[in-house]
Scaffold this active site. Structure first.
Site, short mmCIF file in Angstrom:
data_model
loop_
_atom_site.label_atom_id
_atom_site.label_comp_id
_atom_site.label_asym_id
_atom_site.label_seq_id
_atom_site.Cartn_x
_atom_site.Cartn_y
_atom_site.Cartn_z
N LYS A 52 0.30 -9.94 -3.84
CA LYS A 52 -0.48 -8.96 -3.07
C LYS A 52 -1.97 -9.28 -3.16
CE LYS A 52 3.21 -5.64 -3.59
NZ LYS A 52 3.84 -4.58 -4.36
N GLN A 96 2.65 0.13 -8.42
CA GLN A 96 3.75 -0.86 -8.47
C GLN A 96 4.93 -0.29 -9.27
OE1 GLN A 96 3.80 -4.02 -6.93
NE2 GLN A 96 5.92 -3.97 -7.58
N ASP A 119 1.95 2.47 0.71
CA ASP A 119 3.36 2.13 0.45
C ASP A 119 4.30 3.13 1.12
OD1 ASP A 119 4.27 -0.12 -0.78
OD2 ASP A 119 4.01 0.61 -2.83
#
Ligand code: NAP
Length: 283
Positions: A52, A96, A119
């Site tokens: 990322k 994450q 997300d």
């Protein structure tokens, strides 16, 4: 032999377009910025986070990483998210997963400002997806849909069978496919006779985390097979949830692992960061 859906190439094309959008934003004095929070030392997460970061650098998105000790308290995690919510220069926040089990991930996702939720895990954004409203679609399902679009694979009226019902992949995928007018069936660990369902799939999407679970016998001739799985085998090699070598003989399209859904996930995250930046700047 199936046509191989080239996730790597597609993702590269998407990143190049995003790079141009990023330059346009910078010309307006705006630099998109992503904050990534990682708790603990999960080796797979480290690789995902590194990818990322790399994609951000390539596109011109600023990147900030918060590495938290695995023993961190829930209050401290929530405090950090709130701090990032309030920082005007941060456009996107990503937590994450997985995070240690003593932490409440649902509260954490709920705390991320839905306008910075790149997300797509905040319940507001999940609800908007269900209601077919403008939202941040979570990156892996979004990547799968984008792949199908790019290869002109229409979902309307098709039998889509999804293996897996996790909150981050399977469930949002159900909604994404339904929004495209597919007839959707979802199978999980309690499904009796999975093969009965998979054999009827025009489009089979597999996200269960079991190496080579889907065999040739489970796939209808000419089906499109999308493999979301990423499994690290004992020899360190990565394999998908589909027995690629065998299934490619019967499928019409197939995604490889690696080089399929994985890079698309990262590209869609980048897309969501640019989108969040534009929304926050009202442009
Ligand atoms: P997860 O949270 O562990 O969920 C797995 C799902 O598969 C659950 O719904 C589970 O059913 C179901 N399942 C497990 N074993 C099964 C079986 N034998 N038959 C039928 N269903 C079964 O996993 P996830 O986070 O969704 O990830 C799935 C896979 O995708 C993993 O390999 C992961 O590494 C990969 N992944 C890839 C990307 C990418 O960018 N390519 C992104 C995210 C995840 P129950 O609900 O009944 O337990």
């Amino acid at each position: 032999m199936a046509i191989v859906i080239q996730g790597n190439l597609l993702a590269k094309k998407i990143r190049e377009k995003l790079k141009e959008k990023c330059i346009e934003l910078k010309q307006k004095g705006i630099t998109p910025k992503l904050a990534v929070i990682m708790v603990g030392d999960n080796p797979a997460s480290k690789i995902y986070v590194k990818n990322k970061n790399k994609a951000c650098q390539e596109i011109g998105i600023e990147y900030e990483e918060y590495l938290l000790d695995e023993k961190i308290k829930q209050e401290e995690l929530i405090e950090l998210i709130e701090k990032l919510n309030n920082k005007e220069d941060i456009n996107g926040i990503l937590l994450q997963s997985p995070i240690p089990v003593h932490l409440d991930i649902n509260e954490a996702f709920r705390t991320i400002n839905y306008k910075k939720d790149v997300d797509g895990f905040n319940p507001i954004n999940v609800g908007k997806l269900v209601l077919e409203q403008e939202t941040f679609v979570s990156c892996t399902p979004f990547g799968v849909i984008k792949m199908l679009e790019e290869y002109n694979i229409d979902l309307e009226g098709k039998n889509v069978v999804i293996l897996g019902r996790s909150n981050i992949v399977g469930k949002p995928l159900i909604q994404c496919c339904l929004n495209k007018n597919a007839t959707v069936t979802v199978c999980h660990s309690k499904t009796v006779d999975i093969e009965e369902y998979t054999k009827k799939a025009d489009i089979l999407i597999v996200a269960i985390g079991k190496s080579k679970f889907v065999t040739k016998e489970m796939v209808k001739k000419g089906a499109v097979v999308i493999d979301v799985g990423i499994n690290r085998n004992e020899d360190g090699k990565i394999s998908g949830d589909v027995d690629y070598e065998e299934v490619e003989k019967v499928a019409s399209y197939i995604t490889p692992v690696p080089g399929g859904v994985g890079p698309m996930t990262v590209a869609m995250l980048m897309n969501n960061v640019i989108k969040a930046t534009k929304l926050q700047a009202n442009i």
